[in-house]
Scaffold this active site. Structure first.
Site, PDB file in Angstrom:
ATOM      1  N   GLN A   1       0.760  -1.125   0.012  1.00 34.26           N
ATOM      2  CA  GLN A   1      -0.087  -0.004   0.021  1.00 34.26           C
ATOM      3  C   GLN A   1       0.835   1.158  -0.107  1.00 34.26           C
ATOM      4  O   GLN A   1       0.400   2.062  -0.216  1.00 34.26           O
ATOM      5  CB  GLN A   1      -0.961  -0.026   1.189  1.00 34.26           C
ATOM      6  CG  GLN A   1      -1.894  -1.080   1.187  1.00 34.26           C
ATOM      7  CD  GLN A   1      -2.787  -1.323   2.581  1.00 34.26           C
ATOM      8  OE1 GLN A   1      -2.641  -2.321   3.390  1.00 34.26           O
ATOM      9  NE2 GLN A   1      -3.213  -0.119   3.045  1.00 34.26           N
TER      10      GLN A   1
ATOM     11  N   ARG B   1      -8.364  -0.896   8.185  1.00 33.98           N
ATOM     12  CA  ARG B   1      -9.400  -0.017   7.926  1.00 33.98           C
ATOM     13  C   ARG B   1      -9.707   1.050   8.842  1.00 33.98           C
ATOM     14  O   ARG B   1     -11.008   1.054   9.137  1.00 33.98           O
ATOM     15  CB  ARG B   1     -10.525  -1.050   7.309  1.00 33.98           C
ATOM     16  CG  ARG B   1     -11.343  -0.117   6.327  1.00 33.98           C
ATOM     17  CD  ARG B   1     -12.360  -0.870   5.544  1.00 33.98           C
ATOM     18  NE  ARG B   1     -13.261  -0.225   4.671  1.00 33.98           N
ATOM     19  CZ  ARG B   1     -13.776  -0.632   3.678  1.00 33.98           C
ATOM     20  NH1 ARG B   1     -14.092  -1.819   3.393  1.00 33.98           N
ATOM     21  NH2 ARG B   1     -14.543   0.529   2.795  1.00 33.98           N
ATOM     22  N   CYS B   2      -9.037   1.312   9.596  1.00 32.23           N
ATOM     23  CA  CYS B   2      -9.180   2.689  10.492  1.00 32.23           C
ATOM     24  C   CYS B   2      -7.952   3.247  10.750  1.00 32.23           C
ATOM     25  O   CYS B   2      -6.790   2.904  10.554  1.00 32.23           O
ATOM     26  CB  CYS B   2      -9.629   2.197  11.791  1.00 32.23           C
ATOM     27  SG  CYS B   2      -8.302   1.596  13.036  1.00 32.23           S
TER      28      CYS B   2
ATOM     29  N   GLU C   1     -13.141   4.426   5.944  1.00 28.13           N
ATOM     30  CA  GLU C   1     -12.918   3.686   7.152  1.00 28.13           C
ATOM     31  C   GLU C   1     -14.098   3.978   8.112  1.00 28.13           C
ATOM     32  O   GLU C   1     -14.216   3.144   9.018  1.00 28.13           O
ATOM     33  CB  GLU C   1     -11.567   3.949   7.599  1.00 28.13           C
ATOM     34  CG  GLU C   1     -10.367   3.637   6.648  1.00 28.13           C
ATOM     35  CD  GLU C   1      -8.963   4.044   7.092  1.00 28.13           C
ATOM     36  OE1 GLU C   1      -8.051   3.471   6.821  1.00 28.13           O
ATOM     37  OE2 GLU C   1      -8.882   4.879   7.886  1.00 28.13           O
TER      38      GLU C   1
END
Lengths: 819, 221
Positions: free
Chosen positions: A256, A403-404, A773
């Site tokens: 990523q 995802r936060c 998110e």
């Protein structure tokens, strides 16, 4: 290499973790909230606000995406990994002879081989250290022990079974509270013989204690936010291609953050950075799990370097679930205080972070517990104090920001559970309780007791809208009727505040690299363009949304803009995509670079129209003469002129690059309401309805936002009801397959009902905030609150997520319900 | 993993005790067992081929018997490892006579690690129980042959010693150990049995039969 230091040394604890993140920022105006998505461009241009179908999808739905495993190079070799069956054991001997004797096996790489090159240890993104391959002992189950390189994937897998490793099992520490005793030292490679990694505090302890001393009501609860896994569809993998003739190392990699990875590889390996090219092709889901560097990547690259041939490594599903970095795993003791009127006044949190065998989180380096200090949430309270310790245990390293935005999920789960508990205790409706305690709209920008400056918000509007959408008052009536009949129905609310878009360079860096991000736009002579970014989409839809931002600014049709990311040889440097940072940083850079182009275009237009620059005004896609709009030059005409008829003395071409350093983070928020029915016989929880109202500021593409929210809600449902990585007392992972580690499918997912309010960010160039998110962060407490709401009258105060039928069944039996 | 249970052999205690200490008998009675040899006093080594769900492989194991109180009880320590993982277990075995039969009770704690535990987790418990049950059944079959041999010898008027010798003559081949496939099938049957409570079994079987009929109908119509 100077940026890597041992975090167990106390001096770093003091100077690295000082809480100085929230400095004053730009606008102080109160931002108005609307519900209408702003659209200023016609459909053929498709700027912001258009429901444009994603440009990347035609290739994905036709199976034409190009993922790591699609990359096949001539003469490519394959790697497979020998993994430890023990969670803690000394390695006495590794016998590779039987494996090496197999036809097709080229090499078996062990820790000793790497040690010869000084590559057996590597830094984590949190400045801790982690073994690439062990030389002395293994510290978690499924740890990489040796790597086999062979001419086929099958031979490599067979050879793995032939590598004989002699272990001497050591005592295992699974419980982080036991790890605090330091009876078994997991990281005896460290100078300080302790399992404690860091201690961190934020907020005003004395003020908080004073508030608690005078509080009329206090609720207290221990909760565990369980260890979970991102479980992306594509597992991790790499194709390393070292060319001995050119000295260039190409690394096709599931990452990523390709640029940061290139720098880390250069620093660790000693290869010059210009001879390393990291290419992140299509990525089948990242969610934070593809930010860290895993040992497999390093050994794969080393193997290619040593053998001089391309080497491919692809994890299988079980390896992915058992050995990749985990997320969450916070143990929290929270206390919330309220005054006699039911107004929240103070929050106290004692946390213990179970980091496994290394602190391999990917937080900004000054934030060991990530952005957990957002834990006062959407509420206006007087004082808060957070006290955190982190320990090593015999588990895989982590924890990634799944995802936060760096531990916000943990913070929101805690505060929303506590708020609900307080409301129930005071016998106030949870919605009314929230309305009463929210930060008021005119209080923004709001300075929180833990030091944040919330840029904008309108929490009352979002909750009201969610209540209207779901029919809140009717549902409460229905619940009362059902309760009278003995049926269990619950309504749960979560009104979360996210903090995303890391971040301002004065406070945010990873391994010393500041967390800006970048965009480079080049307009071709015929009015088409290519735009490159330092971020990397893993399914977020960047190819569409970035194009729409540029279309909005320049009036070039979004379809005429090629968006490219992930190749470090061509893209500008950036820190990558995670923590909902792409729109707040690279999205802003796209707008800023486009504005630079627009400024140059104005000069060219003035030259072409033979007028003064000041006499020109912008209209959608052209510079026109004020008061005489028929005299205009479109962006396409200007682009052509930039290469064919530019003013003397001006540089030819039409391109710009921007490195955007955000002045503050952005604070998306939302209110979610969930209705559950609980089966008192089996303990099964059914989510009957789920309404999500999100406010992510200005919306670039409503279709993409809805898609993000649908996916995120499903990923929020998962830890609320199903997911948990479980270890037995010996550190053996018991959830090594998707039959044991449960992911929700379409069958378990309810129909998601979405809505939005729009409160633009006052400091972001296009008023956007990031949304990917929010649903993952906001959904779990809504579901947990709904279940507890269904059972509160029976005396159930709390159930830790995942709320499995077993836990509910037990809670019901403990409460005396027998059928 | 706690392993415990009881079993009654159709043989007197002395025969059972003998069998439980004979590596050849044990390795043939144990599904997947092969080549158990004595490597010291009350210490044996051998291989065990195990299949649990999708994981299969060979464990190389060491078995040690301690605290031996003949013919009543002993403690068994098992230490096995192989490509699919490892197993370490300590268990005790107690024999009590029950007329011409022998009752045994066993209790053990096994630590299973590696791929076999993480991938086969859900099947491990039932698979272990199934393998043990099949081992004991196998051993009982062997013992029945022994008892029959002894009875035949006694009927022929031979002395106790001769009878015992005659029984010893009955070589293991007269008892045929089950094949790998039949063991695997039995394990699968036990696992499936564990998943469906007895009262629903007719329903499930009925459902499966109907489904098969439906599929056959769809194929051949």
């Amino acid at each position: 290499m100077t940026t890597f230091h041992d975090p167990t040394k106390p001096k770093h604890v003091a100077d690295r973790f000082e809480n100085k993140h929230a400095a004053p920022v730009g606008s102080s105006a109160v931002v108005a909230t609307t519900e209408e998505v702003r659209v200023t461009t016609p459909p053929e241009i498709c700027g912001m606000g258009h429901r444009m179908k994603r440009k990347e999808d035609p290739r994905f739905i036709q199976g034409k995406g190009r993922y790591i495993d699609d990359i096949k190079l001539p003469g490519m070799l394959y790697m497979d990994i020998v993994r430890s069956p023990y969670a803690h054991a000394k390695i006495l001997n590794i016998d590779t002879s039987a494996a090496l004797a197999m036809p097709g096996v080229l090499a078996v790489i062990t820790g000793k081989d790497l040690a010869a090159h000084g590559l057996h240890w590597m830094p984590t993104l949190m400045s801790d250290t982690q073994m690439v391959l062990p030389t002395e002992k293994v510290v978690y189950y499924a740890q990489e022990v040796a790597c086999v390189i062979a001419t086929s994937r099958y031979i490599a897998a067979d050879a793995v079974e032939q590598v004989v490793v002699d272990y001497e099992p050591l005592d295992v520490v699974v419980d982080p509270y036991k790890a605090l005793d330091d009876e078994v030292i997991i990281r005896d490679d460290k100078e300080l013989k302790t399992n404690r990694i860091w201690h961190w505090e934020v907020g005003d302890q004395a003020a908080t204690d004073a508030v608690f001393a005078n509080a009329a009501h206090v609720v207290k609860q221990y909760m565990h936010i369980p260890r979970i896994h991102v479980a992306s569809i594509e597992t991790c993998g790499m194709v390393a291609n070292y060319n001995p003739a050119t000295g260039k190392m190409q690394l096709y990699m599931t990452t990523q953050a390709p640029h940061a990875i290139r720098t880390v590889f250069a620093l660790v390996s000693g290869l010059p950075e210009h001879k390393i090219q990291v290419i992140s092709p299509d990525i089948g889901g990242g969610f934070g799990g593809k930010v860290p560097v895993y040992p497999g990547y390093v050994v794969c690259a080393v193997a290619s370097l040593l053998i001089g041939k391309p080497v491919k490594w692809i994890e299988d599903r079980s390896e992915n679930l058992q050995a990749d970095s985990f997320a969450r795993d916070y143990h929290l003791e929270a206390e919330l205080a309220a005054d006699a009127d039911g107004k929240i006044v103070g929050l106290r949190v004692n946390g213990l972070a179970d980091h496994g065998c290394a602190d391999a989180a990917a937080n900004p380096s000054k934030f060991p517990a990530g952005l957990f200090s957002i834990c006062t949430g959407s509420y206006d309270l007087q004082a808060a104090h957070v006290n955190f310790d982190a320990v090593y245990t015999n588990k895989p390293p982590g924890g990634v920001a799944y995802r936060c935005s760096f531990r916000v999920t943990e913070a929101v789960q805690m505060i929303e559970r506590m708020a609900d508990m307080m409301a129930h205790d005071l016998n106030i409706d949870p919605a009314e309780f929230r309305m009463k305690n929210f930060i008021k709209q005119d209080a923004f920008p709001y300075k929180s007791p833990t030091g944040w400056e919330y840029d904008s918000g309108n929490y009352h509007a979002a909750l009201r809208k969610a209540m209207d959408m779901i029919g809140y008052e009717d549902l409460r009536r229905e619940q009362a009727e059902k309760r009278a009949r003995g049926e269990l129905m619950g309504i749960g609310i979560s009104s979360f505040t996210e903090v995303v878009g890391a971040g301002p360079s004065r406070d945010y860096d990873i391994l010393g690299i500041k967390m800006f991000d970048s965009a480079e736009i080049r307009i071709h002579p015929t009015g088409k363009a290519i735009a490159r970014f330092g971020t990397k989409s893993q399914g977020q839809g960047h190819e569409t949304t970035y194009a729409q931002i540029i279309a909005e600014e320049l009036g070039l049709p979004a379809n005429d803009i090629e968006v490219e990311e992930g190749d470090t040889d061509t893209a500008p440097y950036g820190l990558g995509t995670y923590a909902s940072r792409s729109t707040p940083t690279a999205g802003a850079a796209a707008a800023m670079a486009a504005r630079k182009i627009k400024a140059k275009a104005k000069k060219i237009a003035a030259h072409l129209l033979e007028v003064n620059e000041d006499d020109l005004e912008w209209d959608v896609n052209k510079w026109q003469v004020k008061g005489s709009p028929e005299q205009a030059k479109t962006i396409q005409e200007i682009a052509f002129a930039a290469y064919t008829n530019h003013p003397q003395g001006m540089e030819a071409g039409l391109e710009a690059t921007d490195y955007y350093d955000p002045p503050n983070l952005t604070f998306p928020f939302g209110s979610y309401i969930c209705v559950v029915d609980v089966d008192s016989g089996t303990g099964e929880v059914k989510v009957r309805r789920f309404v999500a109202v999100d406010d992510c500021g200005n919306i670039i593409n409503p279709l993409v936002v809805e898609g993000q929210i649908h996916g995120g809600l499903t990923m929020g449902l998962a830890p609320a009801l199903f997911e948990e990585i479980v270890y037995d007392e010996n550190g053996q992972c018991l959830t090594g397959t998707l039959a044991d580690y449960l992911l929700p499918t379409a069958v378990e997912s309810p129909k998601w009902e979405t809505g939005h309010t729009i409160t633009p960010s006052p400091h972001h160039p296009i008023g956007a905030k990031g949304v990917g998110e929010s649903p993952t962060v906001g959904a779990p407490p809504a579901i947990a609150n709904a279940v507890v709401d269904a059972l509160w009258h029976l005396g159930v105060r709390h159930i830790d997520i995942p709320i499995t039928p077993e836990k509910v069944w037990q809670a019901l039996r403990d409460a005396g319900v027998t059928e | 993993m706690i392993i415990e249970g009881e079993y009654t052999f159709d043989a007197p205690q002395d025969l059972v005790w003998q069998a439980l200490q004979d590596p050849d008998v044990l390795s043939s009675a144990m599904p997947g067992g092969e080549g158990f040899t004595a490597v010291g006093e009350n210490e044996y080594e051998g291989n065990l081929n195990v299949k649990v769900g999708p994981v299969q492989g060979k464990f190389k194991g060491n078995i040690k018997l301690t605290d031996i109180v003949a013919p009543e009880s002993y403690t068994m320590t098992v230490d096995g490892k192989g490509a699919p993982g490892f197993v370490k277990a300590v268990g005790s075995l107690k024999l009590t006579p029950d007329g011409e039969r022998t009752h045994i009770a066993y209790h053990g704690d096994a630590q299973v690690g590696g791929r076999i535990a993480s991938v086969g987790q859900r099947l491990l418990d039932t698979s272990a129980k199934s393998i043990i049950r099949q081992s004991l059944d196998g051993l009982n079959e062997y013992l029945k042959v022994q008892v029959a041999a002894r009875a035949a010898a006694t009927a022929a008027g031979a002395s106790e010693e001769e009878a015992a010798a005659a029984a010893a003559q009955v070589e293991i081949p007269t008892y045929t150990p089950p094949s790998q496939t039949s063991v695997a099938m039995n394990v699968a049957k036990d696992v499936a049995g564990d998943l469906v409570p007895p009262k629903y079994r007719p329903l499930v079987i009925g459902g499966v039969v109907l489904l098969v009929l439906l599929i056959l109908y769809l194929i051949f119509r």
